[in-house]
Every structure is written in structure tokens, then in C-alpha cells.
Design a protein around this motif. Structure first.
Motif, PDB file in Angstrom:
ATOM      1  N   GLN A 252       0.810  -1.223   0.000  1.00 16.65           N
ATOM      2  CA  GLN A 252       0.000   0.000   0.000  1.00 16.65           C
ATOM      3  C   GLN A 252       0.843   1.272   0.000  1.00 16.65           C
ATOM      4  O   GLN A 252       0.508   2.231  -0.686  1.00 16.65           O
ATOM      5  CB  GLN A 252      -0.946  -0.005   1.207  1.00 16.65           C
ATOM      6  N   ILE A 253       1.934   1.296   0.772  1.00 20.94           N
ATOM      7  CA  ILE A 253       2.750   2.517   0.804  1.00 20.94           C
ATOM      8  C   ILE A 253       3.396   2.748  -0.554  1.00 20.94           C
ATOM      9  O   ILE A 253       3.539   3.889  -1.017  1.00 20.94           O
ATOM     10  CB  ILE A 253       3.820   2.455   1.925  1.00 20.94           C
ATOM     11  N   ASN A 254       3.751   1.664  -1.242  1.00 20.76           N
ATOM     12  CA  ASN A 254       4.301   1.787  -2.591  1.00 20.76           C
ATOM     13  C   ASN A 254       3.231   2.259  -3.565  1.00 20.76           C
ATOM     14  O   ASN A 254       3.452   3.165  -4.376  1.00 20.76           O
ATOM     15  CB  ASN A 254       4.879   0.446  -3.028  1.00 20.76           C
ATOM     16  N   SER A 255       2.045   1.659  -3.479  1.00 21.83           N
ATOM     17  CA  SER A 255       0.954   1.997  -4.399  1.00 21.83           C
ATOM     18  C   SER A 255       0.454   3.419  -4.191  1.00 21.83           C
ATOM     19  O   SER A 255       0.221   4.156  -5.147  1.00 21.83           O
ATOM     20  CB  SER A 255      -0.187   0.993  -4.221  1.00 21.83           C
ATOM     21  N   CYS A 256       0.267   3.800  -2.915  1.00 19.34           N
ATOM     22  CA  CYS A 256      -0.298   5.119  -2.612  1.00 19.34           C
ATOM     23  C   CYS A 256       0.662   6.261  -2.960  1.00 19.34           C
ATOM     24  O   CYS A 256       0.223   7.385  -3.187  1.00 19.34           O
ATOM     25  CB  CYS A 256      -0.677   5.201  -1.136  1.00 19.34           C
ATOM     26  N   SER A 257       1.956   5.986  -2.982  1.00 24.29           N
ATOM     27  CA  SER A 257       2.931   7.041  -3.264  1.00 24.29           C
ATOM     28  C   SER A 257       3.369   7.068  -4.722  1.00 24.29           C
ATOM     29  O   SER A 257       4.063   7.997  -5.147  1.00 24.29           O
ATOM     30  CB  SER A 257       4.170   6.867  -2.373  1.00 24.29           C
ATOM     31  N   GLN A 258       2.963   6.056  -5.524  1.00 21.88           N
ATOM     32  CA  GLN A 258       3.506   5.946  -6.874  1.00 21.88           C
ATOM     33  C   GLN A 258       3.114   7.110  -7.777  1.00 21.88           C
ATOM     34  O   GLN A 258       3.919   7.564  -8.587  1.00 21.88           O
ATOM     35  CB  GLN A 258       3.073   4.622  -7.514  1.00 21.88           C
ATOM     36  N   THR A 259       1.877   7.607  -7.653  1.00 26.66           N
ATOM     37  CA  THR A 259       1.477   8.710  -8.520  1.00 26.66           C
ATOM     38  C   THR A 259       2.326   9.954  -8.259  1.00 26.66           C
ATOM     39  O   THR A 259       2.677  10.680  -9.184  1.00 26.66           O
ATOM     40  CB  THR A 259      -0.013   9.049  -8.325  1.00 26.66           C
ATOM     41  N   TYR A 260       2.665  10.195  -6.989  1.00 19.18           N
ATOM     42  CA  TYR A 260       3.525  11.324  -6.640  1.00 19.18           C
ATOM     43  C   TYR A 260       4.962  11.065  -7.090  1.00 19.18           C
ATOM     44  O   TYR A 260       5.654  11.991  -7.536  1.00 19.18           O
ATOM     45  CB  TYR A 260       3.471  11.578  -5.124  1.00 19.18           C
ATOM     46  N   PHE A 261       5.416   9.832  -6.960  1.00 13.86           N
ATOM     47  CA  PHE A 261       6.777   9.482  -7.375  1.00 13.86           C
ATOM     48  C   PHE A 261       6.959   9.719  -8.874  1.00 13.86           C
ATOM     49  O   PHE A 261       7.933  10.342  -9.310  1.00 13.86           O
ATOM     50  CB  PHE A 261       7.061   8.012  -7.028  1.00 13.86           C
ATOM     51  N   TYR A 262       6.011   9.217  -9.674  1.00 14.74           N
ATOM     52  CA  TYR A 262       6.134   9.372 -11.123  1.00 14.74           C
ATOM     53  C   TYR A 262       5.977  10.832 -11.548  1.00 14.74           C
ATOM     54  O   TYR A 262       6.698  11.316 -12.425  1.00 14.74           O
ATOM     55  CB  TYR A 262       5.083   8.512 -11.833  1.00 14.74           C
ATOM     56  N   LYS A 263       5.036  11.536 -10.922  1.00 16.80           N
ATOM     57  CA  LYS A 263       4.751  12.911 -11.342  1.00 16.80           C
ATOM     58  C   LYS A 263       5.843  13.882 -10.915  1.00 16.80           C
ATOM     59  O   LYS A 263       6.279  14.732 -11.711  1.00 16.80           O
ATOM     60  CB  LYS A 263       3.400  13.361 -10.785  1.00 16.80           C
TER      61      LYS A 263
END
Length: 459
Positions: A252-263
Motif C-alpha cells: 500500500q505505501i508503494n501503491s499510494c505514493s507511486q502517482t507522486y513518485f512518477y509525477k
């Protein structure tokens, strides 16, 4: 009834399809924070706090749902009927989340967000999720069949999650990119979930009966207090609880932060689509071609070890990729993590069912509903903490909504959520399994003893 029978392909398929609510829940977790902050204008810290408080309510509802399922007695079984009864309400609750009023006050918007988010997560998703989880212990006691069922569930759950995360942004932009687009798309997701729950009901069947039920015409219903006692005196249910919670938090921590990581870290939000599509083939190939042979050759414990260290390597590579904005390294880390995802997640998801068998071995009582509820309760808390952590860390590191270039502190926080925190927790999971997981050594004896009891009491 032969509880070691080979399940039909359609029965395993139904178990997998019924995991679509989990997929949509993961999609919501990945995108809802950004929807609230960037489309509605709510504060990230407020949203993070709302998620965490919601998961506390969600956890309480898990326990109530477990009691409800353990007390359910119908011609369809104790868990299956809930997939039928809540199929339509669950689909509708998904769509309602995104009908938040655009022109209301911030207080009113937060109230609407809290109520609709909890309608889905704390009620609909909770009951259907615990019912489906209980089916793993109610459809068979054959460990290989349970592994196969878990692989089907992982296949559909991860495939749905990855495809949803890959195409959500492109579809929203295709539909106009406004709030109306979010509403249409998640209305469609809700309809798909409804169809999946119907399939889960109509194509499955509960086969497992307890030793107690062979003796009595009516099985004594497990009270709330008794269910709690039976759970927390069962060392393998406690182990299943800890392992699934930590694995869930990593995911979940990986999934929830991925949009911010990529953007913001990588500078291209459309990498959400590209990288999720890159990962889907390795993940699904790993589940289909590696999990079964690995568990059969090395056993459940060593299979989890391989998954842990493979994902740890992938996380470290992705963290380095973020620090250097290297797309090639990011792809390598994503592929490595994807290939071994099933090697950890599939066997971990069967630990709960093994704990139910061990509990019956010790007490002659089965607590599928309560056991699933407590496990789900803790998973929900870990999911809420993961979602809340994203909002809290963004707020503490100075995240500014809509700014394409974030501060160094914010970027460090995003990379930590996406890569470094999962890596550390994977090591913790390894240590726990290494020290305490010994069920494989006694599994055959447990099942033989349960079968002998049924034969003897039946006579």
C-alpha cells in the motif's frame, strides 16, 4: 464431504473474480488522495488524517462482520451469500465516493468524503472481503488447492489493480479530465465489481465442515468473546496476522505514493501508465509459472524468502532510480519486483487458512469469520496508516499542490515512501518468518488428525 477434492476450474476462477473489489480498493487508494487534493482542493494533511480515522472505524466493522459471518447459516453456506446480497450496493458505493460536491464548504466536503469513503471501505468492502477470504478455508483443506485458489485471487487482484492504475489517468483525460470524468470512470469500475461479486457467488460452493458439525446437527455458534480468545491463543493465526499486515503495508505505501513518485520525482505522471503496464507481464507470469513450482519444490517458507529478497532488490534499484531520475533503472527494478511478487504474496495469503486448520486441530472449533475479520481489521489499519502516511509525509515535507517542481525535502519523502520504507519492512518480514514460521513441519499431521476425528465421530 471430501474436503481434499480437486476444485473445478470455475470454482477457482470465481474465487479470483471475487477479488475485484480488492483491486478497485487499491486503485482508489492510489488515486483518491490526488483526486481530493488536486481536483477538489482539500488539504493533504486533512485527507491523510481522514484516511487513518476511517481505518479505525473500518477495523471495528471488520470484527462485527466476522461475527456476522460466523453466525450466518443458509442453504448457500456462511460466507457465499454475502457476495450475493452486497454485490449491487458495493458497486454503487464506489461511484458515490466521486460525487463529492464541488461548490460546498471545505467542512461539508470533508464530511461527504468521510461518509462515502467509509460506506465503501468500512461496510461494503469489509463484509464482501471477509466473506471471500473465509472461502479459502471453507472451499477446501487441500494445501495445494488453497495455493492454487490464492494464485487465482492474486492474478485477478493484481491484474485488476495494475490495469486500473495504468489506464485510469488516460481514460480520465479521454473523458475530458474533469470531475465528471472521474465519476463516469469509477461508476464503470463499480459495475465491474458488482459483476465480479455475482460471479463469486454463483460459481463457488462451500465444502468444508468442522469436526464439531459431524457430531451435532447444529454447530454451536461462536460468540464474539470466544472468537477473540480462539484467535489470540492460536500462534499460527497470530503469525498470519503479522505477516499479512506487513506485506499489505509494503504494497500500500508503494501503491499510494507511486502517482507522486512518477509525477514529481520522475517528472512524468504518465509513467503511472507506462510502468504499471511494464510490470503486469512479469507479475502475472510470475504468478502463473513460478508460484506453483516454487511452492511444490521448495515449500511455502522458502518460496516466501525468494519473494522477499527479490522484492527487496527491486525496491533498492527503484530508490536509486528515483535519486538519479533514471528511467532504465526504474524499469529494471519494476520488472524484478514484478517477477517475484507472487512468490511472497500468494503463500502469505494462505497462512490464515492454515491457522484455521491448526485452531481446529487444537480446539475442534473453526473461526473462519472471526479469523478473517481480525486479519482484515489489522490489514485495514495498516492500509489506512499507509494512506495517511502519504498525506502526513507530504504535508511535513512541504508539498505544494499543483507545483510541478517540489522541494528536495518533499522529493526525499516521496522516494522514501516508494522505495526505502518497503525495503526495510521486507527485511522485518524475513526475520519474523525465519524465527517463528514452522507450520509446514506439522501440516500433514494436522490434516490427517482432523480427518481421523471426522471418521471416528461420524461412526
Amino acid at each position: 464431504m471430501d474436503t481434499h477434492r480437486k476444485l473445478k476450474f470455475t470454482e477457482k476462477l470465481s474465487y479470483g473474480i471475487a477479488d475485484l473489489p480488492e483491486a478497485v480498493n487499491s486503485i482508489i487508494a492510489a488515486f483518491l488522495t490526488m483526486f481530493y487534493t488536486d481536483n477538489i482542493g482539500l488539504a493533504a494533511t486533512a485527507i491523510g488524517t481522514m484516511f487513518f480515522i476511517s481505518k479505525l472505524f473500518d477495523g471495528i466493522s471488520d470484527i462485527l462482520a466476522g461475527v456476522l459471518i460466523d453466525k450466518t447459516r443458509t442453504k448457500w453456506g456462511k460466507a457465499r451469500p454475502w457476495l450475493l446480497w452486497l454485490a449491487v450496493p458495493t458497486g454503487l458505493s464506489i461511484a458515490l465516493i466521486f460525487f463529492i460536491p464541488q461548490d460546498g464548504s471545505k467542512a461539508m466536503q470533508m464530511l461527504y468524503a468521510f461518509v462515502t469513503y467509509n460506506l465503501f471501505t468500512s461496510i461494503m468492502f469489509t463484509i464482501t472481503g471477509i466473506a471471500r477470504s473465509s472461502l479459502l478455508a471453507l472451499m477446501t483443506q487441500d494445501t495445494k488447492e488453497r495455493g492454487s485458489m490464492a494464485a487465482f485471487g492474486m492474478f485477478f487482484g493484481l491484474a485488476g489493480t495494475i490495469l486500473g492504475c495504468s489506464f485510469t489517468f488516460p481514460l480520465i483525460f479521454k473523458l475530458g479530465g474533469d470531475i465528471r470524468a472521474w465519476r463516469i470512470l469509477f461508476g464503470v469500475y463499480g459495475a465491474i465489481v458488482t459483476a465480479g461479486l455475482f460471479a463469486g457467488f454463483f460459481l463457488s460452493k462451500e465444502y468444508v465442515t468442522s469436526v464439531e458439525s459431524v457430531v451435532n446437527e447444529e454447530v454451536k455458534k461462536v460468540s464474539f468473546r470466544e472468537g477473540i480468545r480462539l484467535f489470540f491463543t492460536n500462534k499460527y493465526l497470530i503469525l498470519a496476522l503479522v505477516a499479512t499486515v506487513l506485506v499489505n503495508f509494503v504494497t500500500q505505501i508503494n501503491s499510494c505514493s507511486q502517482t507522486y513518485f512518477y509525477k514529481y520525482t520522475m517528472g512524468d505522471e504518465m509513467l503511472t501508465t507506462t510502468l504499471n503496464l511494464v510490470s503486469i507481464l512479469p507479475i502475472l507470469a510470475g504468478i502463473v509459472f513460478l508460484v506453483g513450482p516454487c511452492m511444490q519444490k521448495f515449500g511455502k517458507k522458502k518460496c516466501m524468502y525468494i519473494g522477499i529478497f527479490g522484492q527487496l532488490i527491486g525496491s533498492v534499484i527503484r530508490g536509486i532510480a528515483g535519486m538519479n531520475q533514471s528511467i532504465s533503472l526504474l524499469v529494471v527494478g519494476t520488472v524484478i519486483s514484478g517477477i517475484v511478487t507472487g512468490l511472497l504474496a500468494v503463500p502469505v495469503s494462505t497462512l490464515f487458512a492454515d491457522g484455521i486448520d491448526y485452531g481446529e486441530y487444537k480446539t475442534n472449533r473453526r473461526i473462519e469469520g472471526m479469523g478473517s475479520a481480525i486479519t482484515s481489521f489489522s490489514q485495514k489499519i495498516s492500509s489506512g496508516l499507509a494512506q495517511a502516511s502519504v498525506g502526513w509525509i507530504l504535508g511535513l515535507t512541504g508539498y505544494v499542490s499543483g507545483e510541478m517542481v517540489q522541494s528536495a525535502a518533499t522529493n526525499t519523502g516521496i522516494i522514501s515512501m516508494y522505495a526505502w520504507m518497503p525495503a526495510v519492512l521486507l527485511l522485518v518480514i524475513f526475520i519474523i518468518l525465519k524465527i517463528w514460521y514452522q507450520y509446514e513441519n506439522i501440516a500433514d499431521d494436522v490434516l490427517k488428525e482432523l480427518e481421523n476425528r471426522k471418521v471416528q465421530t461420524g461412526k
